[in-house]
Design an enzyme around this catalytic site. Structure first.
Site, PDB file in Angstrom:
ATOM      1  N   LYS A  91      41.955  -7.659 -10.302  1.00 24.60           N
ATOM      2  CA  LYS A  91      43.252  -7.585 -11.019  1.00 24.60           C
ATOM      3  C   LYS A  91      44.162  -8.707 -10.560  1.00 24.60           C
ATOM      4  O   LYS A  91      43.962  -9.302  -9.488  1.00 24.60           O
ATOM      5  CB  LYS A  91      43.937  -6.236 -10.776  1.00 24.60           C
ATOM      6  CG  LYS A  91      44.246  -5.882  -9.314  1.00 24.60           C
ATOM      7  CD  LYS A  91      45.509  -6.446  -8.713  1.00 24.60           C
ATOM      8  CE  LYS A  91      45.725  -6.030  -7.262  1.00 24.60           C
ATOM      9  NZ  LYS A  91      46.694  -6.818  -6.530  1.00 24.60           N
TER      10      LYS A  91
ATOM     11  N   ASP B  18      46.014   1.078  -4.639  1.00 25.43           N
ATOM     12  CA  ASP B  18      45.613   0.408  -5.888  1.00 25.43           C
ATOM     13  C   ASP B  18      44.432   1.076  -6.576  1.00 25.43           C
ATOM     14  O   ASP B  18      44.097   0.714  -7.709  1.00 25.43           O
ATOM     15  CB  ASP B  18      45.158  -1.041  -5.592  1.00 25.43           C
ATOM     16  CG  ASP B  18      46.329  -1.978  -5.348  1.00 25.43           C
ATOM     17  OD1 ASP B  18      47.473  -1.569  -5.584  1.00 25.43           O
ATOM     18  OD2 ASP B  18      46.068  -3.118  -4.921  1.00 25.43           O
TER      19      ASP B  18
END
Ligand code: C5P
Length: 305
Positions: free
Chosen positions: A21, A146
């Site tokens: 990401k 995350d």
């Protein structure tokens, strides 16, 4: 669950891709009493990925094998995800985890978190687990801030510690079609970056909220809102990253941001030719540079044999 669950496995082998990401925005709102920081961050999955192969074994153990030797141990988040599922379901099914690492580690790209989420998603399908979405989310959050984002992926606003994930519209600005990722040759500890963050770098979440609203309406966010609250401190503390940022700009990038706590920097491009030329120039200067793009992962990333 107090009884040992019977696991149904019709295939011996399961492959899953674990995507990286970038953080398009990152507001740090303040320090919490539990030591974590309250965040608002817009994250986007990109096509740089690790490949994980899970194989059923008869020895009741979790074996972790990684192409990065120092990650071939039970501390690897991918192994911890498998241990967590076994513990949660009181099951002893053995599994060998082979991890082909392509995402640079401790880079701000979420590689370890993504590996953990990929193992959770793969085991859920492969072992046909009856887990509710909130069960899975809680397990993910216990592995790292995350990890819940990677269960969902795509474009999302993440709040709280990062674990409260709100998916955004499937939109990505065409001016950011190609993403160059430059990974300076240093490691940055996320813990240390947060610990050293002065309160003067805190914001109230305006940037992430404004960017989310714009993206949800299929508009390009104002460049001033593409803000990372960790960037100023990281550039000041690590001159190598500041120098890499200058080199990216000199090579032709118009806009450069830190991803997460770094050290990876990303620069968006509208056209492949420009992105590729800048990549080649920086590689010639000795930098580790990846050419990537935004991606919406789907269930097809898990496959069985
Ligand atoms: O959750 P995770 O283990 O990925 O976080 C690594 C470290 O980063 C934490 O131990 C904490 O020091 C810091 N952190 C933070 N606030 C967050 C996320 C991470 O302070 N929201």
């Amino acid at each position: 669950m107090s009884y040992a669950q019977k696991i149904h496995i019709s295939s011996k082998v399961c492959f899953v891709q674990a995507y990286a990401k970038i953080n398009l925005t990152l507001d740090v709102l303040g320090r919490r009493t539990d030591g974590y920081h309250e965040l608002a961050t817009v994250m986007q999955t990109i096509d740089l990925h690790d490949t994980i192969c899970l194989t059923a074994t008869d020895d009741n153990r979790v074996h972790m094998i990684c192409t990065t030797p120092e990650l071939s141990n039970d501390e690897n988040l991918a192994a911890r995800a498998a241990y967590l599922v076994r513990e949660r379901l009181a099951c002893k099914q053995g599994v060998r985890i082979e991890l082909y690492k392509r995402i640079p580690t401790t880079a701000g790209l979420g590689g370890g978190s993504s590996d953990a989420a990929a193992v959770l998603l793969a085991l859920e399908q492969w072992w046909q687990l009856q887990l509710s979405p909130s069960d899975l989310l809680n397990m993910a959050a216990s592995l790292g801030s995350d990890v819940p984002f990677f269960l969902i992926g795509g474009l999302a606003l993440c709040e709280g510690r990062g674990e409260r994930v709100t998916p955004l519209a499937r939109y990505w600005p065409s001016s950011m079609r190609w993403l160059l990722l430059l990974k300076p040759a240093i490691s940055v500890s996320t813990k240390a970056v947060f610990r050293n963050l002065p309160a003067s770098d805190y914001t109230d979440g305006t940037h992430s909220r404004a960017a989310s609203t714009a993206l949800n309406a299929s508009h390009i966010p104002d460049v001033d809102h593409l803000h990372n609250g960790l960037e100023r401190g990281v550039l000041e503390r690590y001159p190598e990253i500041a120098a890499a940022r200058e080199d990216l700009l000199k090579a032709g990038a118009r806009f450069v941001r830190l991803s997460g706590s770094g050290p990876t920097l990303f620069a968006p491009f509208a056209e492949l030719a420009c992105a590729f030329q800048v990549q080649q120039q920086l590689q010639a200067q000795g930098y580790e540079v990846y050419l990537s793009r935004a991606i919406n992962p789907n269930a097809g990333s898990v496959c069985f044999f």
